[in-house]
Design an enzyme around this catalytic site. Structure first.
Site, PDB file in Angstrom:
ATOM      1  N   LYS A   1      -0.831 -42.614  32.845  1.00 49.79           N
ATOM      2  CA  LYS A   1      -2.133 -42.103  32.370  1.00 49.79           C
ATOM      3  C   LYS A   1      -2.997 -41.786  33.579  1.00 49.79           C
ATOM      4  CE  LYS A   1      -5.441 -44.613  30.071  1.00 49.79           C
ATOM      5  NZ  LYS A   1      -6.075 -45.092  28.844  1.00 49.79           N
TER       6      LYS A   1
HETATM    7  C1  R5P Z   1      -8.801 -47.632  30.865  1.00 50.29           C
HETATM    8  O1  R5P Z   1      -8.300 -48.498  31.607  1.00 50.29           O
HETATM    9  C2  R5P Z   1      -8.575 -47.734  29.480  1.00 50.29           C
HETATM   10  O2  R5P Z   1      -7.184 -47.814  29.327  1.00 50.29           O
HETATM   11  C3  R5P Z   1      -9.082 -46.681  28.496  1.00 50.29           C
HETATM   12  O3  R5P Z   1      -8.286 -46.803  27.379  1.00 50.29           O
HETATM   13  C4  R5P Z   1      -9.003 -45.284  29.006  1.00 50.29           C
HETATM   14  O4  R5P Z   1      -9.951 -45.098  29.967  1.00 50.29           O
HETATM   15  C5  R5P Z   1      -9.046 -44.216  27.890  1.00 50.29           C
HETATM   16  O5  R5P Z   1     -10.203 -44.219  27.258  1.00 50.29           O
HETATM   17  P1  R5P Z   1     -11.304 -43.111  27.465  1.00 50.29           P
HETATM   18  O6  R5P Z   1     -10.750 -41.841  26.915  1.00 50.29           O
HETATM   19  O7  R5P Z   1     -12.478 -43.622  26.695  1.00 50.29           O
HETATM   20  O8  R5P Z   1     -11.560 -42.997  28.937  1.00 50.29           O
END
Ligand code: R5P
Length: 289
Positions: free
Chosen positions: A203
């Site tokens: 990610k």
């Molecule tokens: C970060 O460490 C987290 O895994 C969140 O799930 C990630 O940042 C995704 O969420 P958002 O789209 O709100 O940034």
């Protein structure tokens, strides 16, 4: 560590050339075991090779942030529109109905609110991950951070070793901190570090030059959404990432903090799986909201 003196900037990514020997719809997974492939296929749609992951793991660091005060009310109704739910063990067991029958990407490192203790070499017991029948384990890696890089890479390594024993893939979550750059050079480094240490999914965040990040990463890259944006901008971000080769999104706030979360996740789905442009998806969002 390799001597960085004389470091030569990477510039030969073969953009536009398909990766050879991909007889499986998930990048870099063609040689994995049946169990790994089965779990990855639950997350990444075999028809499109992509995934809409819904992230709601924020509370383990942020507490009850906006939109996640009552996960039973805000997230549970959205699960049917996602390909996969990313959450923590506590929320999974306490709030998510096992009958949703969606693959779970389990946040598998420890969360804490005090940054100096962040993720201090703690990863979930693999037997608990197996008991919860998770389809992937997610572990954060703080590449380039002198305090946390070694600890978080060790966490990832541990998760990859444990996951390999049971056929459970691991997602490396690239960290972003206030002091860290958010550019292609940083995310290329961070995503590659995750993949080379064994992550099956990474990610990252979208930024200019994203196609180079994807090209230089041997496993699928999905993007986080980041802080809440106006829906049109969030869909543009999503479109640009998919267009540049992202294998999907792992999006949280831009979905659950939207004025119309169901309409928003459906619009995101259309961009990821149905080749909608950002404009078409925004129109869809407005029609549905
Ligand atoms: C970060 O460490 C987290 O895994 C969140 O799930 C990630 O940042 C995704 O969420 P958002 O789209 O709100 O940034």
């Amino acid at each position: 560590m390799a001597d960085m003196d004389g470091f030569r900037e990477a510039n030969n990514f073969g953009l536009g050339k398909a990766v050879e020997q991909q007889n499986f719809h998930v990048k870099g997974a063609a040689n994995l075991s049946w169990g790994m492939k089965d779990r990855l296929s639950r997350i990444f749609n075999p028809k499109t090779g992509k995934s809409v992951m819904l992230a709601c793991d924020h509370g383990f660091i942020m507490g009850p942030t906006s939109g996640l005060e009552r996960i039973d009310l805000s997230i549970v109704p959205l699960i049917e529109y996602a390909d996969c739910l990313m959450c923590t063990r506590g929320v999974l067991q306490a709030v998510i109905p096992p009958t949703t029958n969606k693959p779970i990407c389990l946040r598998s490192d420890a969360g804490s609110t005090i940054l100096t203790n962040l993720n201090d070499n703690v990863v979930i017991d693999i037997q608990d991950a197996v008991r919860m029948n998770v389809s992937a384990m997610a572990v954060m890696v703080a590449a380039g951070d002198e305090n946390f890089e070694a600890k978080t890479v060790a966490n990832l390594y541990k998760a990859v070793d444990m996951g390999a024993r049971y056929g459970i893939p691991v997602m490396g979550v690239t960290a972003v901190g206030k002091t860290m750059a958010r550019d292609a050079r940083y995310f290329s480094l961070a995503t590659r570090v995750c993949a080379e240490n064994g992550a099956n999914i990474v990610k990252s965040y979208y930024c200019d030059g994203f196609e180079k990040i994807v090209a230089g990463c041997p496993v699928p890259v999905v993007i986080a959404g980041g802080k809440k944006l106006p829906e049109k901008e969030a869909l543009e971000l999503c479109y640009k990432a998919i267009n540049a080769g992202a294998a999907g999104v792992d999006m949280g706030r831009n979905v659950f903090q939207s004025e119309a979360p169901v309409a928003m996740i459906k619009a995101v789905y259309a961009v990821v799986h149905e080749n909608y442009t950002a404009e078409q998806a925004y129109e869809m969002f407005n029609d549905l909201k």
